[in-house]
Design an enzyme around this catalytic site. Structure first.
Site, PDB file in Angstrom:
ATOM      1  N   SER A 138       0.849  -1.193   0.000  1.00 53.44           N
ATOM      2  CA  SER A 138       0.000   0.000   0.000  1.00 53.44           C
ATOM      3  C   SER A 138       0.880   1.236   0.000  1.00 53.44           C
ATOM      4  CB  SER A 138      -0.888   0.013   1.253  1.00 53.44           C
ATOM      5  OG  SER A 138      -1.593   1.238   1.370  1.00 53.44           O
ATOM      6  N   TYR A 151      -2.918  -1.336  10.331  1.00 48.25           N
ATOM      7  CA  TYR A 151      -2.937  -1.591   8.887  1.00 48.25           C
ATOM      8  C   TYR A 151      -1.683  -1.036   8.230  1.00 48.25           C
ATOM      9  CZ  TYR A 151      -4.255  -1.375   3.973  1.00 48.25           C
ATOM     10  OH  TYR A 151      -4.259  -1.517   2.605  1.00 48.25           O
TER      11      TYR A 151
END
Length: 246
Positions: A138, A151
């Site tokens: 990400s 996350y």
């Protein structure tokens, strides 16, 4: 990387980026295996794409991951590519005692599962034509958003682990790719939204897939797509901007 004639295992293949990868690879004449927790979604996709191989799997459980790889190889012995795509995105308030079960679920799904699955397929991939492991990290691996600390930390760890995995496998013929998406219009993070049918917003999924495939075809081992590129290149300034209202 060639993107035709492969046998591809995709985790989290029932929605979002994983589903779009599955559709794309199917359309290019690849054999595609997807896994997911929800059998109803697997059955729906199997009905729509009869050539799709579906395996129910809860990536939280080590035994389920082992069963996934065992069945995938049994049903598709030419397996030569793993796409570690499955992930969950939750918020965490670090100013109070954390919900340990949620933290553990996020870490296992986003980090431990891809590490485990990759270790399980290495022997299968070794010696195959164009063997590859594709890890989906990400842009938040480089520039975290503070209200999603676990996350972001797991995706930073996926980036670091991908570097180490690539180095360890460099003499095996297995290529290790890392694709870092920006915010992509998918269900990711729906667990933390009141309306769970609401999408994530951001880059259209098909646009992201097209860019990701271009990166794979050009053998770009580490590719940050869209805004994720600036999140990697300008991480300090963007961190302050993204978290200015936190």
């Amino acid at each position: 990387m060639k993107t035709t004639g492969n046998t591809v295992l995709i985790t989290g293949g029932t929605s979002g980026i994983g589903k779009a990868f599955a559709q794309h690879f199917l359309g290019r004449g690849n054999t595609v295996i997807i896994c997911g927790r929800r059998n109803d979604r697997l059955e729906e996709l199997k009905a729509r794409y009869p050539d799709l191989v579906t395996i129910q799997c809860d990536l939280i459980e080590a035994a389920s991951r082992e069963n996934l790889v065992r069945r995938a190889i049994q049903e598709c012995p030419d397996l030569n590519m793993l796409i570690n795509n499955a992930g969950i995105q939750l918020t965490a308030d670090l100013t109070n005692p954390i919900d340990l079960s949620s933290v553990e679920r996020e870490i296992v799904t986003n980090l431990i599962a891809p590490i485990h699955l990759s270790s399980l397929v290495v022997e299968q991939l070794r010696g195959r034509a164009e063997p590859a492991i594709v890890n989906i990290s990400s842009g938040l691996a480089y520039t975290p958003i503070a209200f999603m600390p676990v996350y972001c930390a797991t995706k930073a760890a996926v980036h670091s682990w991908s570097l180490s995995l690539r180095k360890q496998l460099e003499n095996t013929g297995i290529r290790v790719y890392e694709i870092a998406p920006p915010s992509v219009d998918s269900e990711l993070g729906h667990e933390r939204r009141e309306n769970r049918d609401q999408t994530h917003g951001g880059m259209p999924v098909n646009e992201f897939i097209n860019e990701a495939i271009k990166a794979l075809e050009s053998n770009t081992l580490q590719a940050a797509i869209g805004q994720a590129a600036s999140m990697m290149d300008q991480r300090d300034a963007l961190f302050e901007r993204l978290n200015s209202h936190f």
